[in-house]
Structure formats: structure tokens, C-alpha cells
Design an enzyme around this catalytic site. Structure first.
Site, PDB file in Angstrom:
ATOM      1  CB  ALA A 183      -0.919  -0.006   1.225  1.00 39.49           C
ATOM      2  CG  ASN A 210       2.367  -6.162   6.465  1.00 38.97           C
ATOM      3  OD1 ASN A 210       3.212  -6.800   7.074  1.00 38.97           O
ATOM      4  ND2 ASN A 210       1.143  -6.605   6.274  1.00 38.97           N
ATOM      5  CG  HIS A 266       0.806   4.958   5.147  1.00 36.76           C
ATOM      6  ND1 HIS A 266       0.669   4.342   6.374  1.00 36.76           N
ATOM      7  CD2 HIS A 266       0.036   4.250   4.277  1.00 36.76           C
ATOM      8  CE1 HIS A 266      -0.135   3.289   6.249  1.00 36.76           C
ATOM      9  NE2 HIS A 266      -0.531   3.226   4.988  1.00 36.76           N
TER      10      HIS A 266
END
Length: 266
Positions: free
Chosen positions: A118, A187, A217
Site C-alpha cells: 500500500a 507492513n 502514511h
């Protein structure tokens, strides 16, 4: 240039495996076709609950899309069989014993490939690492409160997330510790760490936001030559609140690159 169609097996179905299986089954992944899919409860002709069936089919690649425990159970066997293994559950490599075992198994001929999942921008981090110039890497991740609830939390911590009306800082520490405590949500931190300065030097903040409709993020890397700031915001999968919708398409992008005559971003 004409190329043979390569078989791709999977470990897992779910929110990540499902779109990959569909693309392979319908011919939407150029140069690749669907091989066996290892699942707990087979429901179709291409699914099996036996690892031996998957390995005996000799796919060119196996994609792990079932979580850290599945990687622990099956990763070594796939690599020792000389089959490439593309991994989504990168956070499992925060366990030094598992990382060492997978590296040793890869001596059998199969490559251990880590999916970008992602997150983006890993090419820039790897280039900066190649230059030997990374001083620090920080990751600030925001997701839904429910995605960060963990069984080890005490009642006070769980209530703070369940009843939150504003963002809650849930974790501050290294990427290795984030992967240990939040295996389904960290992850991205592992991918960033392994592309840059390592699991013990990347500093991570995990925030639960009751208003979040996407995973966000923010990555900051600083070095002698460059300063890199990246923000990635992904819609959450409708099938799994801990997964970004874009995640499986990282593997499909990789498969498309392998079959292409011209690759952008190689």
C-alpha cells in the site's frame, strides 16, 4: 517479443488475494495465468488445502496474501522448492529467526520478493540508501481506530480507541516493535524500513482516527544529498478494514512489469 505464459500460485484469498485471483483467471495479468490457490477451505476447482498440491504444480511464482502466520508456515517450503515467493506480510520479517530462515531457504533457488503493497516511493528510498546517505526515516500512519485494536491491550487502551472522538496516538517506537505489536497494520513500516535504514532505525507513529475513511502514511527521510517527504493516502478495502484497497494491485503491477517490453520505474 513473444513470451511464455507463466503460472502464478497464491497462498490466501481474501481482500488481497481475491483481486489477484480474478485478474489471473480472466487473463487480465499479461503473460501470467492462475495456478493453484492454497486456502483453509477449498471452494473451487483451483483451490487446495494441501501445500504439496501447490508445489507439485511448479508455478513460476507464489504470492503470499494470507498474513504473517501463513508466511511462517509455508514460506520456507516454497523457497526451498526453487519457486519465487512474493510476500505481502513483510512485517513478519521483524522476527529475526524467520528472516534468517527465509534467507537460508532462498538458497534453494527461489527468490524472496517483497511487495510494495500500500505504499509508494520505495525506489527513492532505495536510491538514497544506495548513495549511503540516509540519516533518519520517520513514518506517521493514521487509520481507523478499529484497525488498531489488539487483544493484548488492556481495557483502558481498548476503551480509548472504541470511544475516541479525536485522533489517538496508539504507538511510538521502532518499525520492528510496530510489526510485533500490530502485525496486521505495520507492513508499510516494514517495507519502508527494509528499503532504507532497517527495522531498528525507522521510527513509527501509529494514530487511530475515529473520522478516518482512508489510511494515510507520511514518510520523511533525510540524508546528506536529499530530503524526501511523501504522503500516501489510500481508500480502505471494503472487505478488510486493516487493508488498503490498492494493496493487491501492487502485485498485479509487478506482474505486468515482468511481461512488458518497456518498464517505467525499473
Amino acid at each position: 517479443m513473444r513470451r511464455d505464459t507463466l503460472s502464478v500460485g497464491l497462498i490466501g484469498r481474501g481482500a488481497i488475494g481475491g483481486p489477484i485471483i480474478e485478474a489471473l483467471a480472466t487473463g487480465s495479468a499479461p503473460g501470467h495465468r492462475l495456478g493453484p490457490v492454497l486456502v483453509r477451505s477449498p471452494a473451487t476447482a483451483y483451490e487446495t488445502d494441501r501445500l504439496e498440491t501447490l508445489l507439485d504444480a511448479r508455478p513460476s511464482l507464489v504470492i503470499e496474501a494470507a498474513g504473517q502466520e501463513a508466511l511462517r508456515q509455508h514460506g520456507e517450503a516454497v523457497l526451498r522448492a526453487g519457486i519465487d515467493l512474493l510476500v505481502f506480510s513483510i512485517g513478519a520479517l521483524a522476527d529475526p529467526e524467520l528472516e534468517a530462515a527465509l534467507h537460508a531457504a532462498a538458497a534453494g533457488g527461489g527468490r524472496l520478493l517483497l511487495s510494495t503493497g500500500a505504499v509508494g516511493g520505495l525506489d527513492a528510498l532505495k536510491a538514497l540508501k544506495e548513495a549511503g546517505a540516509i540519516d533518519s526515516v520517520r513514518l506517521h500512519s493514521t487509520t481507523t481506530c478499529g484497525a488498531l485494536l489488539r487483544p493484548w491491550m488492556d481495557e483502558r487502551q481498548q476503551a480509548a480507541l472504541r470511544d475516541a472522538t479525536a485522533p489517538v496516538m496508539v504507538f511510538e517506537g521502532t518499525a520492528r516493535e510496530a510489526c510485533r505489536l500490530f502485525p496486521a497494520s505495520a507492513n508499510v513500516s516494514a517495507a519502508i524500513a527494509l528499503a532504507s535504514v532497517g527495522l531498528d532505525r525507522v521510527m513509527v507513529q501509529l494514530v487511530g482516527d475515529p473520522q478516518a475513511t482512508a489510511k494515510r502514511h507520511r514518510i520523511e527521510a533525510e540524508g546528506t544529498d536529499s530530503r524526501i517527504t511523501m504522503v500516501v493516502e489510500n481508500r480502505i478495502s471494503a472487505d478488510n478494514p486493516r487493508t488498503s484497497r490498492i494493496t493487491p494491485f501492487a502485485a498485479l503491477r509487478w506482474l505486468r512489469d515482468q511481461a512488458a517490453d518497456i518498464v517505467v520505474g525499473a
